[in-house]
Design a protein around this motif. Structure first.
Motif, PDB file in Angstrom:
ATOM      1  N   LEU A 112       0.825  -1.211   0.000  1.00  0.00           N
ATOM      2  CA  LEU A 112       0.000   0.000   0.000  1.00  0.00           C
ATOM      3  C   LEU A 112       0.859   1.261   0.000  1.00  0.00           C
ATOM      4  N   VAL A 113       1.930   1.242   0.800  1.00  0.00           N
ATOM      5  CA  VAL A 113       2.807   2.417   0.884  1.00  0.00           C
ATOM      6  C   VAL A 113       3.470   2.690  -0.458  1.00  0.00           C
ATOM      7  N   TYR A 114       4.006   1.638  -1.102  1.00  0.00           N
ATOM      8  CA  TYR A 114       4.659   1.816  -2.398  1.00  0.00           C
ATOM      9  C   TYR A 114       3.669   2.233  -3.472  1.00  0.00           C
ATOM     10  N   SER A 115       2.430   1.723  -3.369  1.00  0.00           N
ATOM     11  CA  SER A 115       1.410   2.091  -4.340  1.00  0.00           C
ATOM     12  C   SER A 115       1.119   3.583  -4.288  1.00  0.00           C
ATOM     13  N   VAL A 116       1.005   4.113  -3.076  1.00  0.00           N
ATOM     14  CA  VAL A 116       0.764   5.557  -2.912  1.00  0.00           C
ATOM     15  C   VAL A 116       2.004   6.345  -3.312  1.00  0.00           C
TER      16      VAL A 116
END
Length: 208
Positions: A112-116
């Motif tokens: 999720l962090v990398y996606s954002v």
């Protein structure tokens, strides 16, 4: 008629643990392969996807180890020494599942962090290379090969940075979704482990 009692259900669950963990074992391997190979250039772009792929491989190994221990604990307890071995195996099973929960939780959070983070990521100046790598419809032109070294700006001009980012975000969201599913498996396995430990501890051996 045979009455389906708690011990019968417990024994059936023990025997089915390896098959029950087959999905997270195979699924983790597949996700690891996708993130480590098909999008391996992302690690050069500091997106961290390669690291998430490695974590999927480790998770698969942990689930596999837990399945092997499940096979061992599914056998009957023959004597006191065997009972102690079963208890040790169950404790190791619980430990491996706890570690797996942390691993899968890390995969979920980092995906999720990398996606954002991809929104503001310049992809390491490798838009063209990544686009050529993830293109499965052969829509890219002027992709670099081992025999040449084309500039990033002229590789796959059909794909913008936004297009590449959306593809990568979709893969990372899929990674987070799969991790969430495997978290449910891991928590269920952990619950089973605690129940099994109680079951083995209370197992009585009668000598005739």
């Amino acid at each position: 008629e045979r009455i389906i009692s708690s011990p019968i259900v417990q024994s059936s669950t023990e025997r089915n643990i390896p098959a029950w963990l087959a999905l997270p074992i195979v699924g983790s391997c597949i996700m690891g392969y996708i993130l480590k190979n098909e999008t391996s250039t992302l690690s050069q772009a500091d997106s961290g996807v390669g690291w998430v792929g490695t974590m999927f491989y480790i998770t698969s190994g942990m689930f596999f180890g837990a399945a092997i221990l499940g096979c061992f604990t599914a056998t009957s307890v023959y004597n006191q020494r065997d009972k102690q071995r079963k208890k040790a195996a169950v404790n190791l099973f619980i430990l491996m599942i706890i570690i797996t929960i942390f691993l899968v939780g890390a995969i979920f959070a980092n995906s999720l962090v990398y996606s954002v983070g991809l929104v503001d990521n310049d992809l390491g100046g490798m838009r063209g290379t990544i686009a050529c790598r993830v293109d499965t419809a052969n829509s890219c032109t002027s992709c670099s090969t081992d025999d040449d070294n084309l500039d990033e700006e002229i590789q796959c001009v059909e794909w913008s940075k936004q297009d590449v980012t959306k593809i990568l975000q979709t893969q990372l969201k899929q990674s987070a979704t799969v991790a969430a599913i495997f978290l449910l498996y891991a928590f269920s396995a952990l619950r089973f482990g605690f129940v099994l430990r109680t079951h083995v501890s209370m197992y009585q051996i009668d000598y005739l």
